[in-house]
Design an enzyme around this catalytic site. Structure first.
Site, PDB file in Angstrom:
ATOM      1  N   CYS A  14     -11.424  43.404 -27.913  1.00  0.00           N
ATOM      2  CA  CYS A  14     -12.108  44.173 -28.952  1.00  0.00           C
ATOM      3  C   CYS A  14     -13.419  43.507 -29.355  1.00  0.00           C
ATOM      4  O   CYS A  14     -13.565  42.283 -29.298  1.00  0.00           O
ATOM      5  CB  CYS A  14     -11.221  44.310 -30.181  1.00  0.00           C
ATOM      6  N   GLU A  42     -14.614  43.155 -32.316  1.00  0.00           N
ATOM      7  CA  GLU A  42     -14.448  42.282 -33.473  1.00  0.00           C
ATOM      8  C   GLU A  42     -14.038  40.875 -33.048  1.00  0.00           C
ATOM      9  O   GLU A  42     -14.460  39.888 -33.647  1.00  0.00           O
ATOM     10  CB  GLU A  42     -13.398  42.863 -34.427  1.00  0.00           C
ATOM     11  N   CYS A  76      -8.798  47.831 -35.467  1.00  0.00           N
ATOM     12  CA  CYS A  76      -7.444  48.170 -35.049  1.00  0.00           C
ATOM     13  C   CYS A  76      -6.446  47.171 -35.642  1.00  0.00           C
ATOM     14  O   CYS A  76      -6.834  46.160 -36.242  1.00  0.00           O
ATOM     15  CB  CYS A  76      -7.339  48.192 -33.524  1.00  0.00           C
ATOM     16  N   CYS A 132      -6.837  43.557 -34.401  1.00  0.00           N
ATOM     17  CA  CYS A 132      -8.013  42.899 -34.984  1.00  0.00           C
ATOM     18  C   CYS A 132      -7.755  42.503 -36.437  1.00  0.00           C
ATOM     19  O   CYS A 132      -8.233  41.464 -36.899  1.00  0.00           O
ATOM     20  CB  CYS A 132      -9.229  43.812 -34.895  1.00  0.00           C
TER      21      CYS A 132
END
Length: 319
Positions: A226, A228, A267, A270
């Site tokens: 991801c 992030e 998500c 994350c």
């Protein structure tokens, strides 16, 4: 009244380039030391190439620090040439003075790689600055602290910021968060590749620095990373532990009519990861058309708490 203070440096871009230079040269520059000659050189070129950049970038980072929860901002590396711009931005100018021989002695003991030139153009004009307060720094540290405390009592008043709907004026509130959204959107727009790079994220540190991350999709979906997480890695690589805000945007697919990147929440994975490293971090969420700062802990009310990291570990954050 307790305050959350952020130290935001005008010369942060110079220090960044200095760090990149020494890392690329595979040469160590110990923490707390500087290459004064290199910084003089960089300062001149930044100001010549883009005269307004350093102060504009500084103002954006100050807005970011305030957005992240700071209610007092200190700049401890201003140069005479910056004074007028800082006053225009609303700063109080405090001159810290010491006899020149003592100042030079202290500077020499810092152990810098090279010593900056006191006659450099960026250092000129001190005598023409109009200051609001003067601190005498020729005595003990405790004496200096007492002077600073008295000034702080005079300057720091009023309520601090609160969580909730973001609002405000030019480099505050909406301006700051929209700047972060634009930053993430510009990055993913440059790097978008269908089914490979779809999400761009930014993490805001307590001192206003911004770290970007690019989503990396894998052929085996569970191997994807991801955006992030990438931004978090960059922040940690830079030594940041005070993580204040995270946001992510999704780039539209070629088949979608809407062509602007759209804000998306982190998500679940994350949320778990970010709270391991930033227990006080907030996410920017769009709710009924309004931008809101929401504590990430509220978005993951039953976070997993393991025993892998001991509380005595200096890198043990948020456990």
């Amino acid at each position: 009244m307790e305050r959350r203070v952020a130290v935001v440096k005008i010369a942060a871009p110079l220090y960044d380039v200095q760090g990149y230079f020494y890392e690329r040269a595979n040469t160590d520059l110990p923490e707390g030391q500087q290459d004064g000659a290199l910084l003089n050189f960089l300062g001149s070129h930044f100001r010549r190439t883009a005269p307004d950049f350093l102060l504009d970038d500084f103002a954006d980072r100050c807005a970011g620090a305030i957005l992240g929860g700071a209610d007092a901002v200190i700049c401890d590396d201003a140069r005479p040439t910056d004074a007028a711009g800082l006053t225009k931005q609303g700063f109080t100018v405090v001159q810290v003075s010491a006899p020149d021989p003592l100042r030079r002695l202290r500077k020499s003991k810092r152990g810098d790689r090279t010593v900056g030139n006191d006659e450099h153009p960026t250092e000129a004009g001190l005598e023409s600055i109009s200051v609001d307060f003067t601190l005498e720094n020729s005595g003990s540290l405790s004496g200096l602290e007492a002077q600073v405390t008295e000034i702080a009592k005079t300057l720091i008043t009023g309520p601090g910021p609160a969580d909730g709907v973001i609002g405000g004026d030019q480099r505050d509130g909406n301006y700051a968060v929209e700047s972060l959204i634009r930053h993430a959107g510009a990055m993913i727009s440059r790097r978008y590749a269908e089914n490979r790079h779809q999400i761009g994220a930014v993490i805001l540190a307590g001192d206003g620095r911004v770290f970007t991350g690019l989503h990396v999709e894998a052929m085996v979906g569970r191997a994807s990373v991801c955006a992030e997480a990438v931004a978090l890695g960059k922040a940690r690589e830079a030594g940041v532990t005070d993580l204040r805000i995270v946001l992510a945007v999704r780039h539209p697919k070629p088949s979608e009519a809407q062509r602007e990147p759209r804000l998306v929440p982190p998500c679940g994975l994350c949320r778990e990861l970010l709270l391991d490293y930033g227990p006080d971090i907030h996410a920017v969420i769009s709710m009924q058309g309004e931008l809101n700062l929401v504590p990430l802990s509220q978005m993951l009310p039953h976070k997993y708490v393991g025993t892998k990291w001991k509380a005595t570990d200096p890198d043990h954050i948020g456990k």
